[in-house]
Scaffold this motif. Sequence first.
Motif, short mmCIF file in Angstrom:
data_model
loop_
_atom_site.label_atom_id
_atom_site.label_comp_id
_atom_site.label_asym_id
_atom_site.label_seq_id
_atom_site.Cartn_x
_atom_site.Cartn_y
_atom_site.Cartn_z
N ALA A 145 -9.24 73.39 29.60
CA ALA A 145 -9.28 73.04 31.02
C ALA A 145 -7.95 73.36 31.69
O ALA A 145 -7.90 73.81 32.85
CB ALA A 145 -9.62 71.56 31.19
N ASN A 146 -6.85 73.14 30.96
CA ASN A 146 -5.53 73.44 31.50
C ASN A 146 -5.36 74.94 31.73
O ASN A 146 -4.73 75.36 32.70
CB ASN A 146 -4.44 72.93 30.57
CG ASN A 146 -3.05 73.12 31.14
OD1 ASN A 146 -2.71 72.63 32.21
ND2 ASN A 146 -2.22 73.87 30.41
N HIS A 147 -5.96 75.77 30.83
CA HIS A 147 -5.90 77.22 31.02
C HIS A 147 -6.59 77.60 32.34
O HIS A 147 -6.06 78.40 33.13
CB HIS A 147 -6.58 77.94 29.86
CG HIS A 147 -5.81 77.87 28.59
ND1 HIS A 147 -6.31 78.30 27.38
CD2 HIS A 147 -4.55 77.43 28.32
CE1 HIS A 147 -5.41 78.11 26.44
NE2 HIS A 147 -4.34 77.59 26.98
N LEU A 148 -7.78 77.03 32.56
CA LEU A 148 -8.49 77.32 33.81
C LEU A 148 -7.73 76.78 35.02
O LEU A 148 -7.74 77.39 36.09
CB LEU A 148 -9.89 76.70 33.75
CG LEU A 148 -10.92 77.45 32.90
CD1 LEU A 148 -12.17 76.61 32.70
CD2 LEU A 148 -11.28 78.79 33.55
N GLY A 193 -2.95 82.15 27.38
CA GLY A 193 -3.70 81.40 28.38
C GLY A 193 -5.08 81.93 28.67
O GLY A 193 -5.84 81.32 29.41
N PHE A 194 -5.43 83.09 28.09
CA PHE A 194 -6.76 83.66 28.28
C PHE A 194 -7.71 83.31 27.13
O PHE A 194 -8.85 83.77 27.12
CB PHE A 194 -6.67 85.18 28.42
CG PHE A 194 -6.03 85.64 29.70
CD1 PHE A 194 -5.92 84.80 30.80
CD2 PHE A 194 -5.52 86.94 29.82
CE1 PHE A 194 -5.33 85.22 31.98
CE2 PHE A 194 -4.94 87.37 31.00
CZ PHE A 194 -4.84 86.51 32.08
N TYR A 195 -7.24 82.51 26.18
CA TYR A 195 -8.07 82.16 25.02
C TYR A 195 -8.42 80.67 25.02
O TYR A 195 -7.54 79.83 25.22
CB TYR A 195 -7.35 82.48 23.71
CG TYR A 195 -7.30 83.96 23.35
CD1 TYR A 195 -8.45 84.73 23.39
CD2 TYR A 195 -6.11 84.55 22.98
CE1 TYR A 195 -8.41 86.08 23.05
CE2 TYR A 195 -6.05 85.90 22.64
CZ TYR A 195 -7.21 86.66 22.68
OH TYR A 195 -7.15 87.99 22.35
N CYS A 196 -9.68 80.36 24.79
CA CYS A 196 -10.10 78.97 24.63
C CYS A 196 -9.80 78.53 23.20
O CYS A 196 -10.26 79.19 22.25
CB CYS A 196 -11.60 78.84 24.92
SG CYS A 196 -12.29 77.24 24.43
N PRO A 197 -9.07 77.46 22.99
CA PRO A 197 -8.71 77.04 21.62
C PRO A 197 -9.90 76.60 20.78
O PRO A 197 -9.83 76.63 19.56
CB PRO A 197 -7.73 75.89 21.86
CG PRO A 197 -8.06 75.38 23.23
CD PRO A 197 -8.49 76.58 24.01
N THR A 198 -10.98 76.17 21.41
CA THR A 198 -12.16 75.79 20.63
C THR A 198 -12.79 77.02 19.99
O THR A 198 -13.28 76.95 18.86
CB THR A 198 -13.20 75.10 21.53
OG1 THR A 198 -12.66 73.85 21.99
CG2 THR A 198 -14.50 74.83 20.78
N ARG A 199 -12.76 78.13 20.70
CA ARG A 199 -13.39 79.34 20.17
C ARG A 199 -12.48 80.12 19.25
O ARG A 199 -12.87 80.60 18.21
CB ARG A 199 -13.86 80.22 21.33
CG ARG A 199 -14.48 81.55 20.87
CD ARG A 199 -14.97 82.35 22.05
NE ARG A 199 -16.14 81.72 22.63
CZ ARG A 199 -16.42 81.72 23.94
NH1 ARG A 199 -15.60 82.30 24.78
NH2 ARG A 199 -17.51 81.13 24.39
N GLY A 225 -13.80 76.49 36.83
CA GLY A 225 -12.76 76.25 37.81
C GLY A 225 -13.32 76.46 39.20
O GLY A 225 -13.91 77.50 39.49
N MET A 226 -13.16 75.49 40.06
CA MET A 226 -13.66 75.60 41.43
C MET A 226 -12.62 76.31 42.31
O MET A 226 -11.46 76.47 41.93
CB MET A 226 -13.99 74.22 41.98
CG MET A 226 -14.87 73.37 41.07
SD MET A 226 -16.41 74.19 40.56
CE MET A 226 -17.32 74.14 42.11
#
Length: 338
Positions: free
Chosen positions: A45-48, A137-143, A305-306
């Motif tokens: 969420a912080n990345h977004l 910052g372009f990578y999701c840590p879960t994935r 992200g809105m």
Amino acid sequence: MLRMARHGFTLVELLVVITIIGTLTAVLLPAVQSAREAARRLECANHLKQIGLALHNYAALHGAMPPGAIVSKSYQSKGKSNFDPWAEATSTIAGNHGTSWLLQILPFLEQHALFSQWNFSKSVLSNKAVAATDVAGFYCPTRRSGIRTEDQKIMFPKKSPDDSRTGWTSGGTDYGGCLGAQNAFANPTTSDPRREFCGPTYVYAPSVRGIFVPNLATRPSEITDGMSNTIATGELPRTQWTGKATDEYWELCHTSVDGWAVAGSATLFDTAKFQEGYDEGQPGGFNTDYFESAGSDHPGGVQFGMADGSVHFLQTTIDSIVYANLGSMADRQPTQLP
């Protein structure tokens, strides 16, 4: 003779201790895993959030959001003028681009040095040294934390599903921008795996248009449905179809394309409803493993992200019409987040 007392566990006591430890592990492990996923989701969420802030800083400087893609060439398909970002991204001809909106916001993500190395007179392929750079910052840590072995099969510049070459080993992204509520891409086929934009009839239609469209910068004032009620960015699926489809045409629609610098479905998604735009393969919603849709590895939903910079986790059970309306920015049907 005095007999020495022997201290130790009996077999029964040992079995009881093992049972207790096993029970505690079974009880605590799911809680630990849940806590770890919560932390990873927060980081994602912080990345977004950072991407959203970069977009606002970009708009403050330039007066508009960056174009969803930069493509210079168009061609006629079924009487309509379409854009083919993949052909440009893989071209070595001077003047071709095929670049994404993520490239444009690098300076606002503390990536000035990377951005300064890009040669804007050349394509993505001709800028491989930069495009193949990992941006954390372009990578999701879960994935993932980098390109996985299976990701190499979908990494730029693989030109067809049957191409024996593996892709790059870095330079991926788990985040993209929203094209709107329309069916935005032509489906790939075995003979032509490109994912073309469906042209002005679709991607520029006011009733379904999103923030990120080809060659057009969106001004904040154009987001008339409300900044807090319009999806700007979200997570993308990174999947490769491994099943056996009765029709190979649909098999390719369940394979992603990856690369943060690449225009098209590698860095964009749509929120189209089922069968929107006469696309019978469009399932609607997200987490469908369809190449046009959003998707994540977080259980139960996807983070978006809105346009106002806020980040929200949307459940997969969201109504498809509500979700579609959130993807369009000026359809005169303002929809609030559930």
